[in-house]
Each structure stands twice: as structure tokens, then as C-alpha cells.
Design a protein around this motif. Structure first.
Motif, PDB file in Angstrom:
ATOM      1  N   SER A   6       0.828  -1.208   0.000  1.00 25.55           N
ATOM      2  CA  SER A   6       0.000   0.000   0.000  1.00 25.55           C
ATOM      3  C   SER A   6       0.861   1.256   0.000  1.00 25.55           C
ATOM      4  N   VAL A   7       1.958   1.226   0.765  1.00 22.58           N
ATOM      5  CA  VAL A   7       2.847   2.388   0.807  1.00 22.58           C
ATOM      6  C   VAL A   7       3.508   2.601  -0.549  1.00 22.58           C
ATOM      7  N   ARG A   8       3.949   1.509  -1.176  1.00 18.31           N
ATOM      8  CA  ARG A   8       4.576   1.645  -2.510  1.00 18.31           C
ATOM      9  C   ARG A   8       3.594   2.242  -3.512  1.00 18.31           C
ATOM     10  N   PHE A   9       2.340   1.796  -3.459  1.00 18.53           N
ATOM     11  CA  PHE A   9       1.366   2.331  -4.410  1.00 18.53           C
ATOM     12  C   PHE A   9       1.139   3.818  -4.151  1.00 18.53           C
ATOM     13  N   LEU A  10       0.992   4.191  -2.879  1.00 14.85           N
ATOM     14  CA  LEU A  10       0.789   5.601  -2.569  1.00 14.85           C
ATOM     15  C   LEU A  10       1.957   6.438  -3.074  1.00 14.85           C
ATOM     16  N   TYR A  11       3.179   5.965  -2.863  1.00 15.23           N
ATOM     17  CA  TYR A  11       4.344   6.711  -3.336  1.00 15.23           C
ATOM     18  C   TYR A  11       4.371   6.769  -4.867  1.00 15.23           C
ATOM     19  N   SER A  12       3.822   5.762  -5.530  1.00  9.66           N
ATOM     20  CA  SER A  12       3.803   5.768  -6.994  1.00  9.66           C
ATOM     21  C   SER A  12       2.886   6.854  -7.548  1.00  9.66           C
ATOM     22  N   LEU A  13       1.984   7.360  -6.696  1.00 10.02           N
ATOM     23  CA  LEU A  13       1.097   8.442  -7.126  1.00 10.02           C
ATOM     24  C   LEU A  13       1.818   9.779  -7.200  1.00 10.02           C
ATOM     25  N   THR A  19       1.376  17.070  -7.106  1.00 14.23           N
ATOM     26  CA  THR A  19       0.229  16.554  -7.846  1.00 14.23           C
ATOM     27  C   THR A  19      -1.089  16.931  -7.173  1.00 14.23           C
ATOM     28  N   ALA A  20      -1.050  17.947  -6.316  1.00 18.98           N
ATOM     29  CA  ALA A  20      -2.258  18.337  -5.572  1.00 18.98           C
ATOM     30  C   ALA A  20      -3.406  18.617  -6.530  1.00 18.98           C
ATOM     31  N   GLN A  21      -4.561  18.069  -6.197  1.00 21.41           N
ATOM     32  CA  GLN A  21      -5.780  18.292  -6.967  1.00 21.41           C
ATOM     33  C   GLN A  21      -6.665  19.224  -6.152  1.00 21.41           C
ATOM     34  N   GLY A  23      -9.704  20.927  -5.458  1.00 22.27           N
ATOM     35  CA  GLY A  23     -11.095  20.773  -5.857  1.00 22.27           C
ATOM     36  C   GLY A  23     -11.692  19.610  -5.099  1.00 22.27           C
ATOM     37  N   LEU A  24     -12.991  19.642  -4.885  1.00 25.06           N
ATOM     38  CA  LEU A  24     -13.620  18.672  -3.995  1.00 25.06           C
ATOM     39  C   LEU A  24     -14.456  17.621  -4.713  1.00 25.06           C
ATOM     40  N   ALA A  25     -14.687  17.772  -6.016  1.00 20.63           N
ATOM     41  CA  ALA A  25     -15.620  16.873  -6.703  1.00 20.63           C
ATOM     42  C   ALA A  25     -15.170  15.421  -6.623  1.00 20.63           C
ATOM     43  N   ARG A  26     -13.909  15.157  -6.941  1.00 20.36           N
ATOM     44  CA  ARG A  26     -13.439  13.764  -6.927  1.00 20.36           C
ATOM     45  C   ARG A  26     -13.479  13.201  -5.513  1.00 20.36           C
ATOM     46  N   MET A  27     -13.081  14.014  -4.527  1.00 19.73           N
ATOM     47  CA  MET A  27     -13.103  13.560  -3.149  1.00 19.73           C
ATOM     48  C   MET A  27     -14.520  13.233  -2.706  1.00 19.73           C
ATOM     49  N   GLN A  28     -15.477  14.058  -3.084  1.00 16.79           N
ATOM     50  CA  GLN A  28     -16.858  13.819  -2.692  1.00 16.79           C
ATOM     51  C   GLN A  28     -17.396  12.534  -3.320  1.00 16.79           C
ATOM     52  N   ARG A  29     -17.045  12.270  -4.578  1.00 16.14           N
ATOM     53  CA  ARG A  29     -17.504  11.029  -5.211  1.00 16.14           C
ATOM     54  C   ARG A  29     -16.887   9.807  -4.540  1.00 16.14           C
ATOM     55  N   LEU A  30     -15.616   9.923  -4.181  1.00 16.63           N
ATOM     56  CA  LEU A  30     -14.950   8.813  -3.514  1.00 16.63           C
ATOM     57  C   LEU A  30     -15.604   8.523  -2.164  1.00 16.63           C
ATOM     58  N   LEU A  31     -15.885   9.550  -1.401  1.00 17.39           N
ATOM     59  CA  LEU A  31     -16.489   9.349  -0.087  1.00 17.39           C
ATOM     60  C   LEU A  31     -17.917   8.817  -0.208  1.00 17.39           C
ATOM     61  N   GLU A  32     -18.650   9.255  -1.219  1.00 16.05           N
ATOM     62  CA  GLU A  32     -19.986   8.698  -1.450  1.00 16.05           C
ATOM     63  C   GLU A  32     -19.912   7.193  -1.698  1.00 16.05           C
ATOM     64  N   GLN A 119      -9.407   9.770 -13.001  1.00 15.31           N
ATOM     65  CA  GLN A 119      -8.196   9.038 -12.647  1.00 15.31           C
ATOM     66  C   GLN A 119      -8.198   8.750 -11.161  1.00 15.31           C
ATOM     67  N   HIS A 120      -7.274   7.889 -10.753  1.00 13.51           N
ATOM     68  CA  HIS A 120      -7.196   7.510  -9.355  1.00 13.51           C
ATOM     69  C   HIS A 120      -6.973   8.759  -8.497  1.00 13.51           C
ATOM     70  N   PRO A 121      -7.611   8.838  -7.339  1.00 18.79           N
ATOM     71  CA  PRO A 121      -7.357   9.974  -6.442  1.00 18.79           C
ATOM     72  C   PRO A 121      -5.874  10.104  -6.113  1.00 18.79           C
ATOM     73  N   THR A 122      -5.462  11.301  -5.773  1.00 16.27           N
ATOM     74  CA  THR A 122      -4.067  11.577  -5.447  1.00 16.27           C
ATOM     75  C   THR A 122      -3.679  10.899  -4.136  1.00 16.27           C
ATOM     76  N   TYR A 123      -2.395  10.937  -3.852  1.00 13.24           N
ATOM     77  CA  TYR A 123      -1.872  10.437  -2.572  1.00 13.24           C
ATOM     78  C   TYR A 123      -2.674  11.031  -1.418  1.00 13.24           C
ATOM     79  N   PHE A 124      -2.773  12.356  -1.385  1.00 11.38           N
ATOM     80  CA  PHE A 124      -3.419  13.003  -0.244  1.00 11.38           C
ATOM     81  C   PHE A 124      -4.905  12.693  -0.189  1.00 11.38           C
ATOM     82  N   GLU A 125      -5.574  12.699  -1.326  1.00 12.63           N
ATOM     83  CA  GLU A 125      -6.988  12.348  -1.341  1.00 12.63           C
ATOM     84  C   GLU A 125      -7.206  10.928  -0.838  1.00 12.63           C
ATOM     85  N   THR A 126      -6.348  10.011  -1.274  1.00 14.26           N
ATOM     86  CA  THR A 126      -6.494   8.614  -0.873  1.00 14.26           C
ATOM     87  C   THR A 126      -6.330   8.453   0.634  1.00 14.26           C
ATOM     88  N   VAL A 127      -5.276   9.043   1.189  1.00  8.80           N
ATOM     89  CA  VAL A 127      -5.027   8.874   2.626  1.00  8.80           C
ATOM     90  C   VAL A 127      -6.083   9.616   3.439  1.00  8.80           C
TER      91      VAL A 127
END
Length: 430
Positions: A6-13, A19-21, A23-32, A119-127
């Protein structure tokens, strides 16, 4: 996936700030997709330029001392990513971290397949999503959430806080937040919500009216720390401070975090905890027991070695004030490394003149400034280059037991130093 996977994947982002995104739209969809784990708990949301992490740690410690089941979400980490997500003061286990990652990753991949996100959420969005998920699963009553970047469009700004806190605002991340303090302050004020309480730390003259205007626009009546709370009988020491927080009550405070700037952070935490109805005894005990590694943290003696994550001009000024107050007359060594998006000329102009010995190096990060470039910025007569931190530490063999060493400039560098110099402290908690 295991924890290392999991750490390797996060670092691969890639780097989270680069790579900060915003905006809240992607985060809101992920949390939904995760059934809105950010709903159902009380939240304290903390933005600002400096002091965010320390203030978060103090608030969480006070809530924990009052018997609340707390969560704490901060960034970045120093040694292990698990440090970012804490339950009742302890980092989550690697197993819990990996389990949360698997859930968030599966949800993200499904959203990509469905075309709901591009695309996949960013490192920060994911964590961030992982933190909310773990807080729900582990029964957190009240969580303290540190903004990652800015405020208005930060991934954490999906919450409805009970209290929004803004620590001192200064220059940093101008590429994303704007060149002027008014623009930066406006972005930080984006965490203010009409139904929430607000606490503002004392601010620069240019910042205060911007925050006031943003609060009025949202129907928020903020508590200004300097107006409501002050420090009486202040005693500053090398290892911390003590004072009486005087306002609606009188609360004796012993703060173990060094530096005069921590007095402001402590008063901000006191104001927040008092608004939440935390008893004075719990505030006193919580602040007395707070820990926040990597910020004027002493990790060795003879010579003393301090780690300090001063990574912007305001942080450099706070470190310089500490050196001048408590270490004048000693031979000061400075090990400095920085990232390319930081105000290196301003920081080195503040710090280098205070040191008799300067070693410039580079964190083990692709965005690190090459130490040779830092050398070109300075005419310090005793400046040397070390390709890696390990090389810089070898040079400390020349230091005497009475010297003092500060390792600073980047939290990445501080994290590396902490893993080498305080390895037991750097291990992930249970």
C-alpha cells in the motif's frame, strides 16, 4: 495488498504537493462510494501556514485528557505513513492502514471504470479518505483534521466542523494559493462554515481584515485568541514554556514544545478546547502531555542535536528566534536541506548567519534542491556540502560536546534524521 504494498502504491502516485488536486468533486464522489465516512463524528478543522500540526496535537491531547475517543489526521509524516492517522494518540497499525487502503483503492478503481472520476485519487486524497474510513470503523467521537494545502479546495474541506481554527497565516505554497497574503488568507478562510464556531490565532496586520471579511460573509463570529486569551506569568525555557492562560478562566499551562511561537499555538488550542466545553483540568493535563516530533525536538546530547521542520520563511524566523534566545554564545552547527518549491534564499538568509558551521545537503527526494545550488546562494565562510544526510552526520565528528546542532529546512530531511537518530521513536505504533 500488504502494508508495504500500500505504501509503494501511494508513493507511486507521486509527490502529494506537486500533484495536488485542488477541488472537492473527486473527493466527494470517492467518499460517497465509501458511504460517507466523514459524516457522523464531530470535527475540528485546522488551517493556517505554520503551527497547524502543533495546534492539532494540542487540541487532540486536551480532548483525550477529557476522556473523548479521538482521531487525529495530520500531514506529512516523518518516518511512516501510519503517523498521519492516529486513534487516541497512537498511530494506526500497519494492518489497519493496509485494510483501509484496500477499501479506498477498490472504490477508486471502480469509479474510474464507471467513468465517475477521470483518474485515481491523489496520494493526499487517498489517505484522507482512509482516515475518515478508519475513524468511522474505530469509533472516533471527535476528530482533529489538519488541512493539507490551503483550505477552500483542500481534500479535507468536505467536513462540517464544530470548530474551524486558523493558525498564523504567512507566505508558503504561493504557486497554488496566490502571491499575496490576502489571496493566501482567503484560501485558508475557505474552511469557515456558517454553522461552525471559529477560532483565529493572532495574525499579521495584512491578514486579520481578510479573515474578518471572510467570516462576516459566512455569518461566522470568530473568537480572536489575542482578544479572548492571553499568557500571563510567561516563562520561556529551552525545553518549553509555562504560563497562565487568562481569559474566561485561568488555566495553568505547561507546554513541553519549545519555542515562543508555541505559546501562540497553545493559546489557540486553549481557546478551541474552552469553546468545546473541555474542563480546565483536562486542558492543563492535555497540553502538559502533548508530543509533536520533529519540531524543535532534541534527539541527542553532547552535542545536543535538534530536529526542526522549518520549511518556510516564518518557520525559519521562529527557529532563529529560538537559537538567539537560548543558544547564543555556543558554537552552532546547521545541517540544511530543502525542496525546490521553497523560499530557500529567504530562509538561508535568516538561518545561516546564526551558525558557525553550515552543512548543506539534500533530502532523499527527487524534488530536493541540490546542495551545490544552496552553496551558491551564500557567502558563509564555513559552509560545506554533503551529498546525503549520512555524510553530513559524519561531519559532526568534529563537533565538541558543548556544541549544538540543528537539522532543518525540510520535513523530509527531519524525517530521515529522526529515523537515523531516534529509531525507536520512528517505529510505527500499534
Amino acid at each position: 495488498m500488504t502494508y508495504p504494498d500500500s505504501v509503494r502504491f501511494l508513493y507511486s502516485l507521486a509527490n502529494e504537493s506537486r500533484t495536488a488536486q485542488l477541488g472537492l468533486a473527486r473527493m466527494q464522489r470517492l467518499l460517497e462510494a465509501l458511504r460517507d465516512p466523514h459524516r457522523g463524528a464531530d470535527w475540528i478543522h485546522v488551517a493556517g501556514t505554520n503551527g497547524k500540526g502543533s495546534t492539532c496535537a494540542m487540541i487532540e491531547s486536551g480532548l483525550r485528557a477529557a476522556g473523548r475517543r479521538t482521531g487525529l489526521y495530520t500531514s506529512p509524516h516523518l518516518v511512516e505513513p501510519t503517523e498521519r492517522i492516529r486513534i487516541r494518540g497512537e498511530p494506526v497499525s500497519p494492518e489497519a492502514f493496509a485494510a483501509a487502503f484496500r477499501q479506498v483503492h477498490r472504490a477508486a478503481e471502480q469509479l474510474v471504470r464507471d467513468g465517475a472520476i477521470e483518474q485515481h485519487p491523489t496520494y493526499f486524497e487517498t489517505v484522507t479518505a482512509m482516515a475518515f474510513l478508519l475513524f468511522r470503523e474505530l469509533g472516533v467521537e471527535i476528530g482533529v483534521i489538519e488541512v493539507g494545502l490551503g483550505g477552500r479546495l483542500d481534500a479535507t474541506n468536505v467536513i462540517q466542523p464544530r470548530v474551524a481554527v486558523i493558525t498564523p497565516v504567512d507566505f508558503d505554497h504561493e504557486k497554488y494559493l496566490g502571491k499575496g497574503l490576502d489571496s493566501i488568507a482567503t484560501e485558508k478562510a475557505g474552511i469557515l462554515k456558517p454553522a461552525a464556531l471559529a477560532v483565529f490565532a493572532p495574525q499579521r496586520a495584512e491578514v486579520a481584515p481578510v479573515l474578518e471579511a471572510q467570516a462576516r460573509a459566512r455569518g461566522v463570529s470568530p473568537v480572536w485568541v489575542g482578544q479572548r486569551w492571553r499568557a500571563e506569568n510567561l516563562e520561556l525555557r529551552r525545553e518549553g514554556s509555562s504560563f497562565v492562560a487568562t481569559g474566561p478562566a485561568r488555566i495553568p499551562v505547561t507546554c513541553p514544545l519549545p519555542g515562543e511561537h508555541q505559546v501562540t499555538n497553545a493559546l489557540t488550542a486553549v481557546a478551541t478546547l474552552e469553546l468545546l466545553g473541555v474542563p480546565g483540568e483536562a486542558i492543563r493535563d492535555g497540553l502538559a502531555n502533548v508530543r509533536w516530533p520533529g519540531r524543535l525536538e532534541r534527539v541527542a546530547s553532547r552535542p545536543e542535536i535538534y530536529l526542526d521542520g522549518a520549511h518556510n520563511p516564518a518557520g525559519a524566523r521562529a527557529l532563529a528566534a529560538y537559537i538567539e534566545r537560548f543558544h547564543s554564545g555556543r558554537r552552532v552547527w546547521l545541517i540544511y536541506g530543502a525542496m525546490r518549491d521553497k523560499a530557500v534564499p529567504e530562509m538561508t538568509a535568516v538561518l545561516f548567519p546564526l551558525a558557525q558551521e553550515v552543512i548543506v545537503t539534500a533530502p532523499a527526494q527527487p524534488r530536493a534542491v541540490r546542495p551545490e545550488l544552496i552553496r551558491e546562494l551564500s557567502d558563509h565562510p564555513r559552509l560545506r556540502v554533503a551529498p546525503r544526510l549520512e555524510d553530513a552526520l559524519l561531519m559532526l565528528r568534529e563537533a565538541t560536546p558543548d556544541d549544538v546542532v540543528f537539522i532543518t529546512g525540510s520535513l523530509f530531511l527531519v524525517g530521515e534524521a529522526r529515523a537515523l537518530l531516534a529509531p525507536a521513536e520512528g517505529r510505527t505504533g500499534a
